[in-house]
Design a protein around this motif. Structure first.
Motif, PDB file in Angstrom:
ATOM      1  N   GLN A 109      59.781  -7.957 -17.471  1.00  0.00           N
ATOM      2  CA  GLN A 109      60.823  -8.047 -16.450  1.00  0.00           C
ATOM      3  C   GLN A 109      61.390  -6.636 -16.256  1.00  0.00           C
ATOM      4  OE1 GLN A 109      63.277 -10.900 -18.505  1.00  0.00           O
ATOM      5  NE2 GLN A 109      62.397 -12.638 -17.389  1.00  0.00           N
TER       6      GLN A 109
ATOM      7  N   ASP B  66      62.385  -4.817 -13.644  1.00  0.00           N
ATOM      8  CA  ASP B  66      63.591  -4.588 -12.841  1.00  0.00           C
ATOM      9  C   ASP B  66      64.864  -4.960 -13.597  1.00  0.00           C
ATOM     10  OD1 ASP B  66      62.160  -3.547 -10.704  1.00  0.00           O
ATOM     11  OD2 ASP B  66      61.971  -5.502  -9.707  1.00  0.00           O
ATOM     12  N   GLU B  67      64.833  -6.101 -14.309  1.00  0.00           N
ATOM     13  CA  GLU B  67      65.990  -6.503 -15.096  1.00  0.00           C
ATOM     14  C   GLU B  67      66.249  -5.505 -16.226  1.00  0.00           C
ATOM     15  OE1 GLU B  67      63.510  -8.441 -14.174  1.00  0.00           O
ATOM     16  OE2 GLU B  67      64.256 -10.377 -13.460  1.00  0.00           O
TER      17      GLU B  67
ATOM     18  N   ILE C 286      65.404  -2.278 -16.233  1.00  0.00           N
ATOM     19  CA  ILE C 286      65.916  -1.044 -15.628  1.00  0.00           C
ATOM     20  C   ILE C 286      67.390  -1.197 -15.292  1.00  0.00           C
ATOM     21  CG2 ILE C 286      65.777   0.384 -13.541  1.00  0.00           C
ATOM     22  CD1 ILE C 286      62.667  -0.083 -13.702  1.00  0.00           C
ATOM     23  N   ASP C 287      67.756  -2.341 -14.706  1.00  0.00           N
ATOM     24  CA  ASP C 287      69.166  -2.581 -14.373  1.00  0.00           C
ATOM     25  C   ASP C 287      70.041  -2.538 -15.630  1.00  0.00           C
ATOM     26  OD1 ASP C 287      68.480  -2.865 -11.710  1.00  0.00           O
ATOM     27  OD2 ASP C 287      68.548  -5.067 -11.736  1.00  0.00           O
TER      28      ASP C 287
ATOM     29  N   ALA D 217      57.292   1.222 -14.077  1.00  0.00           N
ATOM     30  CA  ALA D 217      57.450   0.474 -12.823  1.00  0.00           C
ATOM     31  C   ALA D 217      56.969   1.302 -11.628  1.00  0.00           C
ATOM     32  CB  ALA D 217      58.907   0.064 -12.638  1.00  0.00           C
TER      33      ALA D 217
ATOM     34  N   LYS E 202      58.221   3.972 -10.412  1.00  0.00           N
ATOM     35  CA  LYS E 202      59.355   4.458  -9.630  1.00  0.00           C
ATOM     36  C   LYS E 202      59.587   5.911 -10.049  1.00  0.00           C
ATOM     37  CE  LYS E 202      61.414  -0.108  -9.174  1.00  0.00           C
ATOM     38  NZ  LYS E 202      62.618  -0.934  -9.313  1.00  0.00           N
TER      39      LYS E 202
END
Length: 181
Positions: free
Chosen positions: A137, A139-140, A142-143, A169, A171
């Motif tokens: 997960q 994105d979670e 990274i957040d 990711a 990015k």
């Protein structure tokens, strides 16, 4: 064996040896009792209490009582300071219990429940981020790393972990920006 502790009941080192003997013989309750006696004797020594709690957690793991092991490790964690080697060891033991079954969702839930009591703990948020990353997960994760860095902007490990997550990711511009900040 019990005569050993009866001869000098306040000698914690004989109690540690006795607990090890009991554990080798799979007499787990007796081993736990020795560590609990150490805890009662050394209430003013958080390091020694923490070591005994860690050993009790190990015994619970050997008995496959993972919930009790986690609770015991958490009780020991409460006695440690961030950055302490024993704290990291206890955290890795908790992670290991969940990781052994691939239960990353369980670990995520565990950290979220702990964050209800201390929502601004950057160390705990970083551990949550790692669990999200392990569970794919990104994105979670990274957040969560970004939130932890807002709370602890000088924490280099959090920053490096964020950069690694951003790279994974793909990015790359965000990773470069995080590196430069």
């Amino acid at each position: 064996w019990t005569k050993i502790s009866e001869l000098d009941p306040e000698n914690i080192f004989s109690r540690i040896e006795l607990a090890d003997l009991f554990r080798e013989q799979q007499l787990y309750e007796q081993a736990i009792a020795q560590h609990e006696a150490i805890i009662a004797l050394k209430t003013d020594d958080p390091y020694r209490v923490c070591l005994s709690r860690r050993e009790i957690g190990n015994i619970h793991e050997e008995k496959s009582d993972y919930e009790a092991a986690i609770q015991t490790y958490e009780a020991a964690l409460a006695l440690t300071a961030p950055g302490n080697w024993l704290r990291k060891d206890l955290q890795h033991r908790i992670i290991g219990i969940y990781a052994a079954d691939g239960d990353w969702e369980g670990l995520i839930t565990h950290y979220k429940e702990k964050l209800e009591n201390t929502p601004n703990d950057p160390e705990l948020i970083g551990l949550l981020a790692e669990a999200h990353i392990e569970n794919q997960q990104l994105d979670e994760g990274i957040d969560a790393y970004q939130k932890a860095l807002e709370l602890a902007p000088t924490d280099t490990m959090l920053r490096l972990n964020l950069i690694a997550a951003l790279r994974n990711a793909e990015k790359f511009q965000e990773a470069a920006a995080a590196y430069e900040s």
